[in-house]
Motif scaffolding. Structure first.
Motif, PDB file in Angstrom:
ATOM      1  N   GLY B  20      -2.918  -6.687 -12.449  1.00 10.94           N
ATOM      2  CA  GLY B  20      -1.882  -7.666 -12.113  1.00 10.94           C
ATOM      3  C   GLY B  20      -0.492  -7.029 -12.134  1.00 10.94           C
ATOM      4  N   TRP B  21      -0.269  -6.231 -13.156  1.00 10.14           N
ATOM      5  CA  TRP B  21       1.037  -5.569 -13.289  1.00 10.14           C
ATOM      6  C   TRP B  21       1.288  -4.638 -12.111  1.00 10.14           C
ATOM      7  CZ3 TRP B  21       2.695  -0.551 -13.534  1.00 10.14           C
ATOM      8  CH2 TRP B  21       3.997  -0.347 -13.999  1.00 10.14           C
ATOM      9  N   LEU B  22       0.248  -3.856 -11.795  1.00  8.83           N
ATOM     10  CA  LEU B  22       0.389  -2.851 -10.737  1.00  8.83           C
ATOM     11  C   LEU B  22       0.573  -3.511  -9.371  1.00  8.83           C
ATOM     12  CD1 LEU B  22       0.384   0.177 -10.316  1.00  8.83           C
ATOM     13  CD2 LEU B  22      -2.094   0.110 -10.145  1.00  8.83           C
ATOM     14  N   VAL B  23      -0.187  -4.584  -9.132  1.00 11.84           N
ATOM     15  CA  VAL B  23      -0.058  -5.300  -7.863  1.00 11.84           C
ATOM     16  C   VAL B  23       1.366  -5.845  -7.719  1.00 11.84           C
ATOM     17  CG1 VAL B  23      -0.722  -7.443  -6.689  1.00 11.84           C
ATOM     18  CG2 VAL B  23      -2.487  -5.878  -7.512  1.00 11.84           C
ATOM     19  N   ALA B  24       1.886  -6.440  -8.796  1.00  8.88           N
ATOM     20  CA  ALA B  24       3.227  -7.021  -8.736  1.00  8.88           C
ATOM     21  C   ALA B  24       4.262  -5.932  -8.470  1.00  8.88           C
ATOM     22  CB  ALA B  24       3.539  -7.732 -10.052  1.00  8.88           C
ATOM     23  N   ARG B  25       4.093  -4.804  -9.133  1.00 12.20           N
ATOM     24  CA  ARG B  25       5.059  -3.721  -9.000  1.00 12.20           C
ATOM     25  C   ARG B  25       5.022  -3.117  -7.593  1.00 12.20           C
ATOM     26  NH1 ARG B  25       8.722  -1.799 -12.873  1.00 12.20           N
ATOM     27  NH2 ARG B  25       8.170  -3.731 -13.885  1.00 12.20           N
ATOM     28  N   ALA B  26       3.797  -2.853  -7.120  1.00 15.27           N
ATOM     29  CA  ALA B  26       3.659  -2.263  -5.787  1.00 15.27           C
ATOM     30  C   ALA B  26       4.185  -3.223  -4.721  1.00 15.27           C
ATOM     31  CB  ALA B  26       2.195  -1.915  -5.524  1.00 15.27           C
ATOM     32  N   ALA B  27       3.866  -4.508  -4.887  1.00 12.38           N
ATOM     33  CA  ALA B  27       4.298  -5.515  -3.908  1.00 12.38           C
ATOM     34  C   ALA B  27       5.826  -5.538  -3.816  1.00 12.38           C
ATOM     35  CB  ALA B  27       3.769  -6.886  -4.294  1.00 12.38           C
ATOM     36  N   ALA B  34       2.578 -10.439  -3.535  1.00 12.62           N
ATOM     37  CA  ALA B  34       1.530  -9.841  -4.364  1.00 12.62           C
ATOM     38  C   ALA B  34       0.155 -10.423  -4.033  1.00 12.62           C
ATOM     39  CB  ALA B  34       1.844 -10.049  -5.849  1.00 12.62           C
ATOM     40  N   ALA B  35       0.125 -11.680  -3.633  1.00 15.51           N
ATOM     41  CA  ALA B  35      -1.154 -12.330  -3.340  1.00 15.51           C
ATOM     42  C   ALA B  35      -1.860 -11.676  -2.149  1.00 15.51           C
ATOM     43  CB  ALA B  35      -0.919 -13.808  -3.054  1.00 15.51           C
ATOM     44  N   ASP B  40      -8.501  -2.799  -3.126  1.00 16.10           N
ATOM     45  CA  ASP B  40      -9.335  -1.681  -2.674  1.00 16.10           C
ATOM     46  C   ASP B  40      -8.811  -1.033  -1.399  1.00 16.10           C
ATOM     47  OD1 ASP B  40     -11.344  -1.527  -4.700  1.00 16.10           O
ATOM     48  OD2 ASP B  40     -12.077  -3.475  -3.973  1.00 16.10           O
ATOM     49  N   LEU B  41      -7.614  -1.418  -0.995  1.00 11.04           N
ATOM     50  CA  LEU B  41      -7.019  -0.819   0.199  1.00 11.04           C
ATOM     51  C   LEU B  41      -5.882   0.117  -0.246  1.00 11.04           C
ATOM     52  CD1 LEU B  41      -7.258  -0.992   3.300  1.00 11.04           C
ATOM     53  CD2 LEU B  41      -5.523  -2.793   3.247  1.00 11.04           C
ATOM     54  N   ALA B  42      -5.804   1.271   0.411  1.00  6.12           N
ATOM     55  CA  ALA B  42      -4.757   2.231   0.045  1.00  6.12           C
ATOM     56  C   ALA B  42      -3.381   1.574   0.185  1.00  6.12           C
ATOM     57  CB  ALA B  42      -4.835   3.466   0.933  1.00  6.12           C
ATOM     58  N   LEU B  43      -2.521   1.790  -0.792  1.00  8.54           N
ATOM     59  CA  LEU B  43      -1.195   1.162  -0.761  1.00  8.54           C
ATOM     60  C   LEU B  43      -0.353   1.659   0.408  1.00  8.54           C
ATOM     61  CD1 LEU B  43      -0.443   1.112  -4.595  1.00  8.54           C
ATOM     62  CD2 LEU B  43      -0.739  -0.883  -3.100  1.00  8.54           C
ATOM     63  N   PRO B  77      -5.184   6.332  -4.390  1.00  8.72           N
ATOM     64  CA  PRO B  77      -4.352   5.560  -3.458  1.00  8.72           C
ATOM     65  C   PRO B  77      -4.498   4.035  -3.533  1.00  8.72           C
ATOM     66  CG  PRO B  77      -6.109   6.708  -2.279  1.00  8.72           C
ATOM     67  CD  PRO B  77      -6.215   7.134  -3.709  1.00  8.72           C
ATOM     68  N   THR B  78      -5.546   3.504  -4.187  1.00 11.95           N
ATOM     69  CA  THR B  78      -5.659   2.043  -4.247  1.00 11.95           C
ATOM     70  C   THR B  78      -5.333   1.558  -5.651  1.00 11.95           C
ATOM     71  OG1 THR B  78      -7.968   1.931  -4.995  1.00 11.95           O
ATOM     72  CG2 THR B  78      -7.612   2.205  -2.620  1.00 11.95           C
ATOM     73  N   VAL B  79      -5.028   0.289  -5.758  1.00 15.27           N
ATOM     74  CA  VAL B  79      -4.720  -0.309  -7.064  1.00 15.27           C
ATOM     75  C   VAL B  79      -5.903  -0.104  -8.012  1.00 15.27           C
ATOM     76  CG1 VAL B  79      -4.403  -2.509  -8.270  1.00 15.27           C
ATOM     77  CG2 VAL B  79      -3.036  -1.980  -6.234  1.00 15.27           C
TER      78      VAL B  79
END
Lengths: 578, 101
Positions: B20-27, B34-35, B40-43, B77-79
């Motif tokens: 959750g943290w990483l998704v929010a940060r990357a987004a 973030a949603a 599983d997809l490369a950022l 490369p993926t979350v």
């Protein structure tokens, strides 16, 4: 400004001569420092003018016994005083320095350094002994066995009576700047001593500071003209001090840039537009509150489009920290040493240009916010003849007409190293009336009220964060890294809307790849372009053999492919759009 | 037995919180919701580039007290790959659990 200028009126005709004058005037002044952590100044490595001279003399003594004047010597260093010593050492010895990135990280970067070494015909590479393994690995991987590495930080001091190399003439080549051309066609801009001395003086006059108060902070790579000429060499030639940061230090923590300005009471610093944006986005409120940027008097924004909203956000965010530097948008290119035009003031001069008129090739002011494209003035041309020329008819255009920027003057380089044809084409252009020689920049703009407004470019390059990317390099990297993409490919630039950065579109011919694999392959393309080039892909189109247009001699027609893409007339087997 | 289950349960929570943290940060860095991030997809598919990859790595370092290579986000490369890698350094990550809250 004139008082400051006369204080260091240089009589030298060579870059080394000018630097030696500064050493004689103030050998104890700080010349260059590497800042590792601005919050811990004990880790900063500082060299005086005298120390830099001594280290450069050691390099020169070594080169003097092994090279002949005019030989090319490759320099691969991280940012730091050792690079400055190696560069000046080459000039002391009369050999031609060829700065390049360290051959590390990406395959693309290694290929680039090899291409530079080969094109320049370098027989020696200078480096720091801590990069011994990196350099050895690169030389062996790329089969460059003929190039001899020399680690300059561990050379013995120069003997007391080293004979000086003969003083070069002002028109002889001082060094080669390899920021032009794709890797397959790397082109070194040959800069003369007079080019560098002229540009350094122009830059010095813009700062309007006495030399002792010129304190720069530079995190740009030193193999880039805006780093090397703008922020290391020019201050050294007039008597200023440069605080270097490794580019990675800045990218990891943008705060380090502003903190270094604060810590060392720096007065001048330049960066491409994206750097100002990173500071806004990635410096915490607590860190902003700790900063005092009141010493910073001149903030140059160059090498890329200036984004008005970024600059406004930067001012809003850092005014409470004492930021009140004058903004200095600039236009320049390596082929004209560095700086061509610049305007320094508390506020930017911005025109509201009618988009329709601009698309038709002329500037017309508009009062309608909807129809307006905002264009920032890069200021008047500085000691250079600047013409806007119709690139098809080669006729000079009047004010307000958009044309290619042509240049003539002392800042214009000799040409591309070892490339007489391309030099003739680009550096020796003449107008329809036979007026010349001019440098053709490939950039587009118009003149209004004596100032230059840059509007676009003709040349097929993609600019990402101030660095040029050549579509040929992307095409060949895809072929090299992805076995399914062995076919013909055309990469082209998709200009960003307004101030947005360029993006890339890839059109690639596919043979015998199962259709169900194409979505994954498109993702691989996006990933590779982001990793190796840092560029954003707007779309990947896989086409049938023969659909990538090329000339009868086989050159891909990128401009035509872009037109077809924009018109929606390509018929891809598969298209991935982002 | 119960201790093992408890340990497994905690690891589960760690992974979810990390993700959750990483998704929010990357987004945030690639300016998207973030949603919409598929773990599983490369950022890079969302526009992560060399500069934002470094920013994410530095944030991971600061938050979890680990030292990461600048190429971390290209090697993982993926979350989900990053989460797995971080959990393999689990003692260090676990110590920083409070940071996630």
């Amino acid at each position: 400004m004139s008082a400051a200028t006369t204080a260091t009126a240089t009589t030298a005709n060579s870059v080394a001569g000018a630097f030696r004058e500064r050493v004689r005037e103030h050998g104890d002044r700080l010349a260059v420092a590497l800042v590792r952590d601005p919050d811990d100044p004990s880790t900063t490595e500082s060299w005086t003018y005298r120390r830099l001279h001594d280290e450069a003399s050691a390099v020169a003594a070594h080169l003097g016994s092994r090279s002949r004047p005019g030989d090319r010597v490759l320099l691969t260093y991280p940012s730091g005083p050792d690079f400055a010593a190696a560069f000046l050492g080459c000039l002391y010895a009369g050999v031609v320095a060829v700065p390049a990135p360290l051959p590390v990280r990406s395959a693309q970067q290694k290929r680039r350094v090899s291409a530079i070494a080969t094109d320049a015909g370098a027989a020696v590479v200078l480096a720091h002994s801590s990069d011994r393994d990196v350099v050895a690995q690169w030389l062996s991987d790329e089969e460059l066995a003929g190039i001899v590495p020399v680690f300059t930080d561990i050379l013995p001091p120069a003997p007391a009576h080293t004979p000086a190399a003969p003083e070069p003439g002002p028109e002889s080549v001082a060094f080669l700047q390899y920021t032009s051309g794709s890797t397959g066609d790397a082109k070194g801009v040959a800069l003369t001593h007079d080019n560098i001395l002229t540009n350094a003086r122009i830059l010095f006059e813009i700062t309007a500071l006495p030399p002792a108060e010129i304190r720069l902070v530079c995190w740009l790579p030193l193999y880039h003209d805006m780093g090397l000429i703008g922020q290391l060499l020019s201050p050294l030639l007039v008597g200023g001090t440069t605080y270097l940061l490794d580019p990675a230090t800045f990218v990891r923590r943008p705060y380090s840039w502003l903190r270094t300005i604060d810590r060392y009471r720096a007065t001048v610093s330049a960066a491409p537009d994206f750097a100002f944006g990173l500071c806004v986005e990635r410096i915490s409120d607590e860190d902003v509150a700790r900063l005092d940027l009141s010493s910073w008097t001149m903030a140059t924004n160059g090498a890329d489009w200036l984004n008005l909203s970024t600059m406004q956000r930067f001012i809003d965010r850092f005014s409470p920290a004492g930021f009140r530097a004058e903004l200095c948008p600039a236009y320049g290119l390596a082929e004209a040493t560095l700086i061509v035009a610049s305007r320094r003031a508390g506020t930017l001069r911005v025109l509201d240009a009618d988009r329709g008129a601009l698309d038709a090739g002329r500037f017309e002011p508009t009062g309608s916010a909807e129809a307006a494209k905002k264009i920032v003035s890069c200021g008047p041309p500085l000691e250079i003849d600047l013409e806007l020329v119709d690139p098809d008819t080669l006729t000079p255009l009047p004010d307000h007409q958009v044309g290619e920027i042509w240049l003539r003057g002392r800042s214009v380089a000799l040409g591309y190293w070892g490339r007489p044809d391309q030099t003739r084409q680009l550096f020796h252009a003449t107008t329809a009336a036979g007026d010349g020689p001019y440098l053709r920049t490939g950039d587009l703009g118009f003149r209004h009220d004596g100032e230059l407004y840059v509007t676009g470019r003709i040349k097929e390059i993609i600019v990402v964060r101030g660095l040029k990317i050549y579509p040929q390099d992307i095409e060949s990297a895809l072929r090299a890294e992805l076995p399914d993409l062995a076919g013909v490919s055309a990469a082209f630039r998709l200009p960003g809307a307004d101030d947005e950065p360029d993006r890339v579109v890839l059109t690639h011919e596919i043979r015998q790849v199962p259709t169900e694999r194409l979505p994954e392959l498109a993702q691989d393309v996006v990933h590779l372009v982001a990793r190796e080039f840092g560029a954003q892909v707007a779309a990947v189109l896989f086409l049938r053999p023969g659909q990538v247009l090329r000339t009868t001699s086989g050159k891909v027609k990128r401009v035509e492919m872009r037109e077809h893409f924009l018109a929606g007339t390509l018929r891809p087997i598969y298209q991935h759009t982002r | 037995m119960s201790t093992r289950n408890e340990a497994r349960g905690r690891q589960q929570v760690d992974a979810e919180q990390l993700r959750g943290w990483l998704v929010a940060r990357a987004a945030r860095y690639v300016r998207m919701d973030a949603a919409d991030v598929d773990c599983d997809l490369a950022l890079s598919q969302y526009g992560m580039d060399s500069v934002s990859a470094v920013a994410i790595a530095v944030d991971l370092e600061d938050t979890f007290g680990v030292v990461l290579d600048v190429d971390t986000l290209w090697k993982y490369p993926t979350v989900n790959q990053v989460v797995e890698m971080l959990l393999s350094l689990r003692p260090g990550v676990r110590d920083q659990r409070e940071e996630l809250r």
